[in-house]
Design an enzyme around this catalytic site. Structure first.
Site, PDB file in Angstrom:
ATOM      1  N   GLU A 139      -8.476  14.253   7.560  1.00  0.00           N
ATOM      2  CA  GLU A 139      -7.654  12.820   7.719  1.00  0.00           C
ATOM      3  C   GLU A 139      -9.025  11.752   8.004  1.00  0.00           C
ATOM      4  OE1 GLU A 139      -6.168  15.580   8.311  1.00  0.00           O
ATOM      5  OE2 GLU A 139      -4.271  14.929   8.162  1.00  0.00           O
ATOM      6  N   ARG A 158       0.782  -1.118  -0.228  1.00  0.00           N
ATOM      7  CA  ARG A 158      -0.036   0.370   0.042  1.00  0.00           C
ATOM      8  C   ARG A 158       0.612   1.110   0.160  1.00  0.00           C
ATOM      9  NH1 ARG A 158      -5.397   0.208  -1.790  1.00  0.00           N
ATOM     10  NH2 ARG A 158      -6.129   2.011  -0.757  1.00  0.00           N
ATOM     11  N   ASP A 210     -14.752  11.635   4.981  1.00  0.00           N
ATOM     12  CA  ASP A 210     -16.516  12.440   4.981  1.00  0.00           C
ATOM     13  C   ASP A 210     -16.484  13.646   5.942  1.00  0.00           C
ATOM     14  OD1 ASP A 210     -16.943  11.250   2.289  1.00  0.00           O
ATOM     15  OD2 ASP A 210     -18.168   9.662   3.512  1.00  0.00           O
ATOM     16  N   HIS A 213     -20.063  13.790  -2.139  1.00  0.00           N
ATOM     17  CA  HIS A 213     -20.575  12.668  -1.356  1.00  0.00           C
ATOM     18  C   HIS A 213     -22.063  13.031  -1.732  1.00  0.00           C
ATOM     19  CE1 HIS A 213     -20.641   9.784   1.020  1.00  0.00           C
ATOM     20  NE2 HIS A 213     -22.052   9.899   2.061  1.00  0.00           N
TER      21      HIS A 213
HETATM   22  C1  GRF Z   1     -21.061  10.181  -7.626  1.00  0.00           C
HETATM   23  O1  GRF Z   1     -22.264   9.622  -6.677  1.00  0.00           O
HETATM   24  C2  GRF Z   1     -20.492  10.310  -6.068  1.00  0.00           C
HETATM   25  O2  GRF Z   1     -21.324  10.580  -5.385  1.00  0.00           O
HETATM   26  C3  GRF Z   1     -19.889   9.389  -5.649  1.00  0.00           C
HETATM   27  O3  GRF Z   1     -19.265   8.054  -6.081  1.00  0.00           O
HETATM   28  C4  GRF Z   1     -20.427   8.482  -7.646  1.00  0.00           C
HETATM   29  C5  GRF Z   1     -19.939   8.220  -8.943  1.00  0.00           C
HETATM   30  O4  GRF Z   1     -20.129   8.500  -9.985  1.00  0.00           O
HETATM   31  N1  GRF Z   1     -18.718   9.770  -4.230  1.00  0.00           N
HETATM   32  P1  GRF Z   1     -19.406   9.213 -11.537  1.00  0.00           P
HETATM   33  O5  GRF Z   1     -18.661   8.044 -11.607  1.00  0.00           O
HETATM   34  O6  GRF Z   1     -18.858  10.420 -10.924  1.00  0.00           O
HETATM   35  O7  GRF Z   1     -20.490   8.869 -12.171  1.00  0.00           O
END
Ligand code: GRF
Length: 198
Positions: free
Chosen positions: A148, A66, A151, A110
């Site tokens: 860190e 990693r 969300d 998100h």
């Molecule tokens: C979206 O729903 C975003 O909010 C989440 O992952 C999804 C990505 O979709 N973090 P895309 O690849 O942009 O179509």
């Protein structure tokens, strides 16, 4: 001109929304310099290629550890001299050394109204499944700076979206994308590019 790198893992509809907004002048003073995916099969890489934007895959599977992957990801990002890193459906935990180096210069989208339905385990359709299970009448999307935690960084923009009778996770996901995500992410980039973020 704000140099933007977009990190992706999948379909890239949010990436497309950013590219369209730049093309149509809804985002100014910004250019996407590179699209980086951890997943070689991500359709987002094709979207970048169609736009003549460098599309790079840095897959954890190509590295022994990693740490080696994290190092390679950081080196790739560094090599483009980016001002802003946009996580647009990037399903990899951002290495701490990258967060430190690019503090307040990484944003994520998100698909919920944070602090609802966020954190470890809440990604993709799982977010919308949880919202439907809880019976919320409003959900939405959030653009936040990345720290860190998962969300947990400062919130930049949010937009609410109605949950409607008969919604499935897939239907709700689509509505959240159309009514919130595809608007908020370009808007956030435009704000940062034009110095409207305090
Ligand atoms: C979206 O729903 C975003 O909010 C989440 O992952 C999804 C990505 O979709 N973090 P895309 O690849 O942009 O179509």
């Amino acid at each position: 001109m704000l140099k933007v790198g977009v990190l992706v893992s999948g379909g890239g509809t949010n990436l497309q929304a950013i590219l369209d907004a730049i093309d149509e002048g809804r985002v100014t003073n910004a250019a996407v310099e590179v699209v980086i995916s951890n997943n070689p099969g991500a359709f987002a890489l094709k979207r970048a290629g169609n736009h003549k934007i460098p599309a790079v895959c840095v897959s954890p599977k190509s590295f022994e550890s990693r740490e080696a992957f994290n190092q390679a990801l950081l080196e790739t990002v560094d090599s483009y001299g980016l001002d802003l890193i946009v996580l647009a459906g990037f399903l990899v935990k951002v290495p701490e050394m990258m967060i430190e180096k690019y503090r307040n210069r990484i944003i994520n989208i998100h698909p919920s109204l944070i602090p609802s339905f966020c954190g470890v385990g809440y990604y993709g359709l799982k977010v919308h499944e949880a919202a439907l299970k809880r019976g919320v009448k409003l959900t939405g999307a959030t653009v936040h700076f990345v720290d860190e935690g998962m969300d947990s960084g400062p919130i930049l923009l949010q937009k609410a979206v109605e949950v409607l009778p008969g919604d499935t996770p897939e239907i709700l996901q689509r509505r959240v994308m159309e009514e919130a995500e595809w608007q908020l992410l370009p808007q956030a980039i435009d704000m940062i590019a034009n110095g409207r973020v305090s």
